[in-house]
Design a protein around this motif. Structure first.
Motif, PDB file in Angstrom:
ATOM      1  N   LEU A 111      76.317  32.752  13.127  1.00  0.00           N
ATOM      2  CA  LEU A 111      76.086  31.272  13.675  1.00  0.00           C
ATOM      3  C   LEU A 111      76.160  31.058  15.121  1.00  0.00           C
ATOM      4  CD1 LEU A 111      76.347  29.261  10.764  1.00  0.00           C
ATOM      5  CD2 LEU A 111      74.317  30.341  10.662  1.00  0.00           C
ATOM      6  N   ALA A 112      76.965  30.955  15.668  1.00  0.00           N
ATOM      7  CA  ALA A 112      77.585  30.446  17.296  1.00  0.00           C
ATOM      8  C   ALA A 112      77.826  29.294  16.889  1.00  0.00           C
ATOM      9  CB  ALA A 112      76.478  30.989  18.194  1.00  0.00           C
ATOM     10  N   GLY A 113      78.669  28.219  15.581  1.00  0.00           N
ATOM     11  CA  GLY A 113      78.106  27.362  16.245  1.00  0.00           C
ATOM     12  C   GLY A 113      80.256  27.566  16.068  1.00  0.00           C
ATOM     13  N   GLN A 114      80.754  25.782  15.020  1.00  0.00           N
ATOM     14  CA  GLN A 114      82.002  25.289  15.529  1.00  0.00           C
ATOM     15  C   GLN A 114      81.775  24.228  14.044  1.00  0.00           C
ATOM     16  OE1 GLN A 114      82.380  22.451  19.040  1.00  0.00           O
ATOM     17  NE2 GLN A 114      82.620  24.206  20.461  1.00  0.00           N
ATOM     18  N   GLU A 163      70.371  20.706  17.174  1.00  0.00           N
ATOM     19  CA  GLU A 163      71.768  21.190  16.445  1.00  0.00           C
ATOM     20  C   GLU A 163      71.804  20.495  15.507  1.00  0.00           C
ATOM     21  OE1 GLU A 163      74.699  20.130  19.014  1.00  0.00           O
ATOM     22  OE2 GLU A 163      75.217  17.907  17.966  1.00  0.00           O
ATOM     23  N   LEU A 164      71.597  21.220  14.591  1.00  0.00           N
ATOM     24  CA  LEU A 164      72.251  21.184  13.404  1.00  0.00           C
ATOM     25  C   LEU A 164      73.408  20.584  12.877  1.00  0.00           C
ATOM     26  CD1 LEU A 164      71.282  20.939  10.534  1.00  0.00           C
ATOM     27  CD2 LEU A 164      70.999  22.774  10.554  1.00  0.00           C
ATOM     28  N   VAL A 165      73.935  19.755  12.132  1.00  0.00           N
ATOM     29  CA  VAL A 165      75.200  19.004  12.083  1.00  0.00           C
ATOM     30  C   VAL A 165      75.002  18.664  10.581  1.00  0.00           C
ATOM     31  CG1 VAL A 165      76.898  17.491  12.090  1.00  0.00           C
ATOM     32  CG2 VAL A 165      75.634  18.403  14.052  1.00  0.00           C
ATOM     33  N   VAL A 168      75.826  23.938  14.386  1.00  0.00           N
ATOM     34  CA  VAL A 168      75.019  24.736  14.562  1.00  0.00           C
ATOM     35  C   VAL A 168      74.240  24.657  16.309  1.00  0.00           C
ATOM     36  CG1 VAL A 168      73.779  26.760  13.551  1.00  0.00           C
ATOM     37  CG2 VAL A 168      75.311  25.686  12.360  1.00  0.00           C
ATOM     38  N   PRO A 169      73.882  25.200  16.636  1.00  0.00           N
ATOM     39  CA  PRO A 169      72.981  25.373  18.058  1.00  0.00           C
ATOM     40  C   PRO A 169      71.262  26.005  17.163  1.00  0.00           C
ATOM     41  CG  PRO A 169      74.276  27.157  18.472  1.00  0.00           C
ATOM     42  CD  PRO A 169      75.261  26.516  17.120  1.00  0.00           C
ATOM     43  N   LEU A 170      71.134  25.039  17.571  1.00  0.00           N
ATOM     44  CA  LEU A 170      69.072  25.586  16.845  1.00  0.00           C
ATOM     45  C   LEU A 170      68.808  26.482  18.033  1.00  0.00           C
ATOM     46  CD1 LEU A 170      68.133  22.502  15.308  1.00  0.00           C
ATOM     47  CD2 LEU A 170      69.366  24.468  14.470  1.00  0.00           C
ATOM     48  N   THR A 205      84.815  33.496  10.368  1.00  0.00           N
ATOM     49  CA  THR A 205      83.839  34.636  10.862  1.00  0.00           C
ATOM     50  C   THR A 205      82.392  34.868  10.866  1.00  0.00           C
ATOM     51  OG1 THR A 205      85.134  36.503   9.237  1.00  0.00           O
ATOM     52  CG2 THR A 205      83.046  37.663  10.370  1.00  0.00           C
ATOM     53  N   LEU A 206      81.550  34.221  10.106  1.00  0.00           N
ATOM     54  CA  LEU A 206      80.319  33.879   9.592  1.00  0.00           C
ATOM     55  C   LEU A 206      79.554  32.760  10.782  1.00  0.00           C
ATOM     56  CD1 LEU A 206      78.776  34.423   5.530  1.00  0.00           C
ATOM     57  CD2 LEU A 206      78.774  35.737   7.522  1.00  0.00           C
TER      58      LEU A 206
END
Length: 498
Positions: free
Chosen positions: A475-478, A438-440, A495-497, A469-470
């Motif tokens: 990005l399927a992130g939080q 993941e990327l934080v 964001v999960p990589l 929204t994005l």
């Protein structure tokens, strides 16, 4: 499984040039295995030999590498790398190490239901035998050898003799990074005058596709090759390579274009017992591979051109929005147009980097560093805000890079515009942490903090709505907005990589 270097370091004292020579042997021995129709094993004397109770030295040799042929069934389906043998297990290997001569078994040896003939070839370097190359040939299905097999075996015997003398493999430079043709791609044996003695069917097919319409046997291969190649420089290079190999000089490889085909040619000199007996020439028809490479290059160039044109169009849109903002007297409309200009500019910057990329990847650090000066200029109310990046975001694929830049643009812009009171000075830090999963990214400001009861999911700000929204869809992130530990606000994007 341990590598050759690790096994040599563990079991022997072969380092430096001697170890490098064994690395070259292993790099080249697929050619030997295919020409010999044999399995190959590289054995070295183990420095960890034990001492028996009666005082005799229990000398052992350990296998440090293994190779199977592409031209015949393997004799050893199991991997023997890392195993040790004693004198009684394979006397030829120990005899070749001690005598420095090639030793062959008189009678075949049975491995299960398979009859094999074993041969031990000493590997000499700088006058000393440093290892033994064992060949094992399957004799279970005897047959009358064909001209191809006879030629293959003759070449293999010459090369094995050179291994025992320390003259093969020679150091062969490959500055162009060309691949190596295999024996099955096409083999030509030429004599000491460069005249073709034998050409395999695949080699004949390659030269026929190049435009040669008769037999190769009895012809000077260098003259034939020169007559077929279209580029004068390639013709001169090919002729020099073939004649140098016949003269016993270190081989090389080239890729050359003929009238109807592209071929990869490699020449290996044969110099057993110091006598010049010719060369082995490997030929591979790479016409279709070259055609696909050119198609990919053309497609890649087209994609980069599209990115370049999209960038130009977005810059035109940004310029039009900027002109409209200058002509607008309404402060709210002017601010909205300014935000639109920055959003369009961030997307254009990503397309600009993609237009110069060959693998559809974007260095996010470059993008952010170019956007930061623009973001720092949007502070309202006379605030003096500095924006700085800490850590590296790294390279992302274009499908992640585009929404990521949009999200970061909005978060930084939101922090600069709304995170500070009028006339307040402060800073915005972009802190990043990246792992394989993941990327934080944390956008932190030391401003006034979040309003009481603020719920980002219910905010009517367009920027935050775009961000949510994005983050969720693209990005399927939080995203979490929270108060900072020392005041201000933290926007934490995870964001999960994939």
């Amino acid at each position: 499984m341990s590598t050759l270097s690790e096994l040599l370091a563990e079991h022997t004292e072969l380092i430096g040039s001697a170890g490098a020579h064994l690395q070259r042997v292993v790099a080249e021995w697929q050619l030997l295995a295919d020409l010999s129709f044999a399995d190959l094993q590289l054995w070295v004397h183990s420095q960890r030999s034990t001492t028996k109770a009666d005082g005799d030295d229990a000398t052992q040799m350990v296998c440090v590498a293994q190779c199977r042929p592409n031209t015949a069934p393997t004799v050893f389906p199991a991997d023997v790398v890392g195993t040790s043998i004693a004198v009684g297990d394979n006397p030829q290997v120990f005899g070749a190490l001690a005598s420095g001569r090639i030793l062959r078994e008189e009678d075949p040896t049975w491995v299960g239901s398979v009859a094999i003939r074993r041969e031990a070839v000493p590997v000499r370097f700088d006058g000393a035998v440093i290892a033994v190359l064992a060949r094992a040939i399957n004799l279970t299905q005897p047959r009358l050898p064909s001209p191809l097999e006879v030629s293959y075996q003759d070449c293999a015997n010459d090369l094995c003799q050179m291994v025992s003398e320390g003259t093969f493999p020679q150091y062969e430079g490959n500055p162009r990074g060309l691949s190596t043709p295999r024996v099955g791609d096409g083999l030509i044996r030429v004599d000491q005058h460069g005249v073709v003695q034998y050409a395999s069917p695949n080699a004949l097919s390659a030269y026929h596709r190049m435009g040669w319409n008769s037999e190769l046997g009895g012809n000077d291969l260098a003259d034939v090759t020169v007559s077929l190649l279209t580029d004068p420089f390639e013709s001169e290079e090919a002729a020099a390579m073939l004649r140098a190999a016949v003269a016993g000089e270190a081989g090389m490889r080239i890729e050359a274009d003929a009238h109807r085909a592209t071929v990869l040619i490699r020449a290996v000199p044969l110099r057993p017992r110091g006598a010049l007996v010719g060369a082995v020439v490997l030929v591979r028809d790479v016409t279709e591979v070259k055609r696909r490479d050119l198609a990919l290059i053309s497609k890649d160039a087209t994609i980069r051109e599209i990115h370049h044109r999209v960038k130009n169009n977005l810059q035109s849109v940004s310029a039009l929005l900027r002109l409209q903002a200058r002509r607008t007297s309404n402060a709210e409309a002017k601010q909205a147009l300014g935000e639109a200009v920055r959003r369009v500019a961030s997307i254009a910057l990503v397309h600009e980097l993609l237009s110069g990329s060959v693998d559809e990847e974007v260095d996010l650090d470059v993008v952010i560093d170019q956007l930061v000066p623009v973001m720092a200029d949007v502070a309202s109310g006379g605030s003096q805000v500095t924006v700085r990046r800490i850590g590296k975001i790294g390279v992302l694929k274009s499908d992640l890079a585009m929404p990521m830049v949009m999200v970061l643009t909005e978060l930084i812009q939101n922090a600069v515009e709304h995170g500070f009171a009028p006339e307040q000075s402060g800073r915005v830090l972009i802190d990043t942490s990246r792992s394989t999963r993941e990327l934080v990214i944390t956008v932190h400001d030391n401003g006034i903090g979040l309003p009481d009861g603020f719920d980002p999911s219910k905010s009517d700000r367009l920027g935050l709505q775009i961000v949510h929204t994005l983050v969720q869809i693209e990005l399927a992130g939080q995203l979490e907005l929270r108060g900072g530990l020392q005041g201000g606000t933290d926007a934490v994007l995870t964001v999960p990589l994939r």
